[in-house]
Design a protein around this motif. Structure first.
Motif, mmCIF file in Angstrom:
data_model
loop_
_atom_site.group_PDB
_atom_site.id
_atom_site.type_symbol
_atom_site.label_atom_id
_atom_site.label_comp_id
_atom_site.label_asym_id
_atom_site.label_seq_id
_atom_site.Cartn_x
_atom_site.Cartn_y
_atom_site.Cartn_z
ATOM 1 N N GLY A 1 11.663 -8.695 -18.331
ATOM 2 C CA GLY A 1 12.073 -7.568 -17.487
ATOM 3 C C GLY A 1 11.325 -7.568 -16.165
ATOM 4 O O GLY A 1 10.409 -8.364 -15.939
ATOM 5 N N TYR A 2 11.729 -6.659 -15.289
ATOM 6 C CA TYR A 2 11.148 -6.604 -13.938
ATOM 7 C C TYR A 2 10.995 -5.156 -13.500
ATOM 8 O O TYR A 2 11.913 -4.355 -13.641
ATOM 9 C CB TYR A 2 12.056 -7.359 -12.965
ATOM 10 C CG TYR A 2 11.679 -7.244 -11.505
ATOM 11 C CD1 TYR A 2 10.513 -7.834 -11.000
ATOM 12 C CD2 TYR A 2 12.501 -6.554 -10.613
ATOM 13 C CE1 TYR A 2 10.181 -7.732 -9.651
ATOM 14 C CE2 TYR A 2 12.180 -6.460 -9.257
ATOM 15 C CZ TYR A 2 11.026 -7.039 -8.786
ATOM 16 O OH TYR A 2 10.694 -6.946 -7.461
ATOM 17 N N LEU A 3 9.829 -4.842 -12.987
ATOM 18 C CA LEU A 3 9.592 -3.524 -12.390
ATOM 19 C C LEU A 3 9.085 -3.714 -10.966
ATOM 20 O O LEU A 3 8.130 -4.455 -10.754
ATOM 21 C CB LEU A 3 8.574 -2.728 -13.221
ATOM 22 C CG LEU A 3 8.330 -1.252 -12.818
ATOM 23 C CD1 LEU A 3 7.796 -0.448 -14.011
ATOM 24 C CD2 LEU A 3 7.379 -1.091 -11.644
ATOM 25 N N LEU A 4 9.747 -3.055 -10.033
ATOM 26 C CA LEU A 4 9.307 -3.080 -8.629
ATOM 27 C C LEU A 4 8.769 -1.699 -8.288
ATOM 28 O O LEU A 4 9.460 -0.694 -8.487
ATOM 29 C CB LEU A 4 10.492 -3.410 -7.719
ATOM 30 C CG LEU A 4 10.229 -3.290 -6.214
ATOM 31 C CD1 LEU A 4 9.158 -4.276 -5.743
ATOM 32 C CD2 LEU A 4 11.534 -3.507 -5.430
ATOM 33 N N THR A 5 7.524 -1.636 -7.818
ATOM 34 C CA THR A 5 6.955 -0.335 -7.469
ATOM 35 C C THR A 5 6.505 -0.353 -6.010
ATOM 36 O O THR A 5 5.916 -1.320 -5.543
ATOM 37 C CB THR A 5 5.834 0.071 -8.469
ATOM 38 O OG1 THR A 5 5.333 1.372 -8.101
ATOM 39 C CG2 THR A 5 4.678 -0.917 -8.521
ATOM 40 N N LEU A 6 6.832 0.703 -5.275
ATOM 41 C CA LEU A 6 6.611 0.770 -3.828
ATOM 42 C C LEU A 6 5.456 1.711 -3.508
ATOM 43 O O LEU A 6 5.408 2.842 -4.002
ATOM 44 C CB LEU A 6 7.886 1.274 -3.134
ATOM 45 C CG LEU A 6 9.198 0.592 -3.534
ATOM 46 C CD1 LEU A 6 10.374 1.213 -2.759
ATOM 47 C CD2 LEU A 6 9.143 -0.910 -3.306
ATOM 48 N N GLU A 7 4.534 1.253 -2.674
ATOM 49 C CA GLU A 7 3.343 2.047 -2.360
ATOM 50 C C GLU A 7 2.916 1.809 -0.911
ATOM 51 O O GLU A 7 2.783 0.668 -0.479
ATOM 52 C CB GLU A 7 2.204 1.680 -3.324
ATOM 53 C CG GLU A 7 0.871 2.339 -3.033
ATOM 54 C CD GLU A 7 0.933 3.869 -2.961
ATOM 55 O OE1 GLU A 7 1.404 4.503 -3.929
ATOM 56 O OE2 GLU A 7 0.542 4.428 -1.918
ATOM 57 N N VAL A 8 2.648 2.875 -0.170
ATOM 58 C CA VAL A 8 2.300 2.753 1.243
ATOM 59 C C VAL A 8 0.800 2.558 1.473
ATOM 60 O O VAL A 8 0.387 2.037 2.497
ATOM 61 C CB VAL A 8 2.824 3.989 2.036
ATOM 62 C CG1 VAL A 8 1.979 5.224 1.772
ATOM 63 C CG2 VAL A 8 2.910 3.687 3.524
ATOM 64 N N ASP A 9 -0.008 2.955 0.497
ATOM 65 C CA ASP A 9 -1.471 2.929 0.668
ATOM 66 C C ASP A 9 -2.037 1.618 0.106
ATOM 67 O O ASP A 9 -1.907 1.354 -1.095
ATOM 68 C CB ASP A 9 -2.038 4.162 -0.061
ATOM 69 C CG ASP A 9 -3.546 4.270 0.054
ATOM 70 O OD1 ASP A 9 -4.015 5.198 0.723
ATOM 71 O OD2 ASP A 9 -4.254 3.416 -0.533
ATOM 72 N N ASP A 10 -2.683 0.820 0.974
ATOM 73 C CA ASP A 10 -3.109 -0.507 0.502
ATOM 74 C C ASP A 10 -4.241 -0.426 -0.514
ATOM 75 O O ASP A 10 -4.322 -1.254 -1.421
ATOM 76 C CB ASP A 10 -3.439 -1.466 1.664
ATOM 77 C CG ASP A 10 -4.476 -0.907 2.620
ATOM 78 O OD1 ASP A 10 -4.885 0.262 2.452
ATOM 79 O OD2 ASP A 10 -4.881 -1.641 3.534
ATOM 80 N N ASN A 11 -5.092 0.576 -0.384
ATOM 81 C CA ASN A 11 -6.154 0.772 -1.381
ATOM 82 C C ASN A 11 -5.546 1.062 -2.751
ATOM 83 O O ASN A 11 -5.911 0.443 -3.761
ATOM 84 C CB ASN A 11 -7.085 1.912 -0.919
ATOM 85 C CG ASN A 11 -8.215 2.188 -1.892
ATOM 86 O OD1 ASN A 11 -8.769 1.268 -2.492
ATOM 87 N ND2 ASN A 11 -8.558 3.467 -2.056
ATOM 88 N N ALA A 12 -4.580 1.983 -2.795
ATOM 89 C CA ALA A 12 -3.907 2.322 -4.052
ATOM 90 C C ALA A 12 -3.212 1.091 -4.631
ATOM 91 O O ALA A 12 -3.323 0.802 -5.833
ATOM 92 C CB ALA A 12 -2.904 3.455 -3.832
ATOM 93 N N ALA A 13 -2.507 0.351 -3.778
ATOM 94 C CA ALA A 13 -1.764 -0.832 -4.256
ATOM 95 C C ALA A 13 -2.712 -1.847 -4.896
ATOM 96 O O ALA A 13 -2.398 -2.439 -5.938
ATOM 97 C CB ALA A 13 -0.992 -1.464 -3.105
ATOM 98 N N GLU A 14 -3.880 -2.011 -4.278
ATOM 99 C CA GLU A 14 -4.856 -2.971 -4.799
ATOM 100 C C GLU A 14 -5.396 -2.520 -6.165
ATOM 101 O O GLU A 14 -5.514 -3.316 -7.101
ATOM 102 C CB GLU A 14 -5.999 -3.100 -3.785
ATOM 103 C CG GLU A 14 -6.898 -4.277 -4.017
ATOM 104 C CD GLU A 14 -8.010 -4.335 -2.971
ATOM 105 O OE1 GLU A 14 -9.164 -4.595 -3.362
ATOM 106 O OE2 GLU A 14 -7.703 -4.081 -1.781
#
Ligand code: SAH
Ligand code: DHB
Ligand code: MG
Length: 220
Positions: free
Chosen positions: A87-100
């Motif tokens: 399966g595949y999940l794509l999650t979108l996040e604007v904050d680079d700290n949060a994404a990391e």
């Protein structure tokens, strides 16, 4: 118990539900503590809301999931656990700290092979998506002002039978007579989903510090 005000009861009922109907394994606990240490706001879904997300994704047999608003990846872990191995999940996040932080949390949870954390403003990223196969399940949980716009994209990226969920759709009743932009946008979102003939929608009340809600819409 009868002496207790409703306000005092809400967090106690939330704790009752979360203890019994939430997952609290090592990967989820560490995701929470590392998010806190990295200074992320503690606004992730509750353990019982996480359980509900996973259960619904599981029940619909979702193989492609879209999440808008990752934070530290706590809800992402719940959702990705419903996916089959391919399966595949794509999650979108604007904050680079949060994404990391989210990428590390997903790695620890053993889910990196099926989850992509995409960094950027969700509206821009969604506009760029037009030849992706449809998503079976979308979870909207980023900035509340964006909800009406995210709904438009979620519908565009869905197929008949897909689910579109949105968090924070009751806001302790602040959506009834909205006094700020956030509540105003969510109220507009609720009006849109309830009036849209392409959707069949229920609003499920949820408990955290106060009462909030999760809309669940099925694309007809
Ligand atoms: N789904 C997460 C919580 C998300 S909190 C969980 O339950 O665990 C909302 C997140 O949306 C925050 O991390 C915030 O940085 C992100 N966000 C806010 N505005 C955004 C935008 N325009 N595009 C993408 N992400 C956004
Ligand atoms: C807020 C955002 C959320 O996604 C949430 O679940 C709770 C609170 C907020 O921005 O206040
Ligand atoms: Mg939320």
């Amino acid at each position: 118990m009868s002496e207790e005000s409703f306000e005092e009861l809400i967090p106690r009922m939330a704790a009752y539900m979360d203890e019994r109907f939430g997952d609290h394994d090592e990967a989820l606990q560490r995701a929470l503590s590392d998010s806190r240490e990295a200074g992320l706001s503690e606004i992730q879904v509750s353990p019982s809301e996480g359980r509900l997300l996973r259960l619904l994704a599981d029940t619909t047999g979702a193989e492609r999931i879209l999440e808008i608003g990752t934070l530290g990846g706590y809800s992402t872990i719940h959702l990705a656990r419903a996916l089959p191995a391919d399966g595949y999940l794509l999650t979108l996040e604007v904050d680079d700290n949060a994404a990391e932080v989210a990428r590390k949390n997903l790695q620890r949870a053993g889910l990196s092979d099926r989850v992509e954390v995409r960094l950027g403003d969700a509206t821009g990223l969604l506009e760029e998506m037009d030849d992706d196969p449809p998503f079976d399940f979308t979870f909207i949980d980023a900035d509340k002002q964006g909800y009406p716009d995210y709904l438009r994209h979620a519908l565009r990226l869905s197929r008949p039978g897909s689910l579109i969920l949105a968090d924070n759709t009751l806001r302790s009743g602040r959506v009834i007579e909205p006094q700020n932009e956030m509540a105003e946008a969510i109220s507009r979102f609720n009006d849109l989903v309830s009036a849209d003939d392409r959707l069949s929608t229920a609003l499920i009340p949820t408990l955290r510090e106060g009462i909030d809600g999760l809309t669940v819409s099925r694309v007809r």
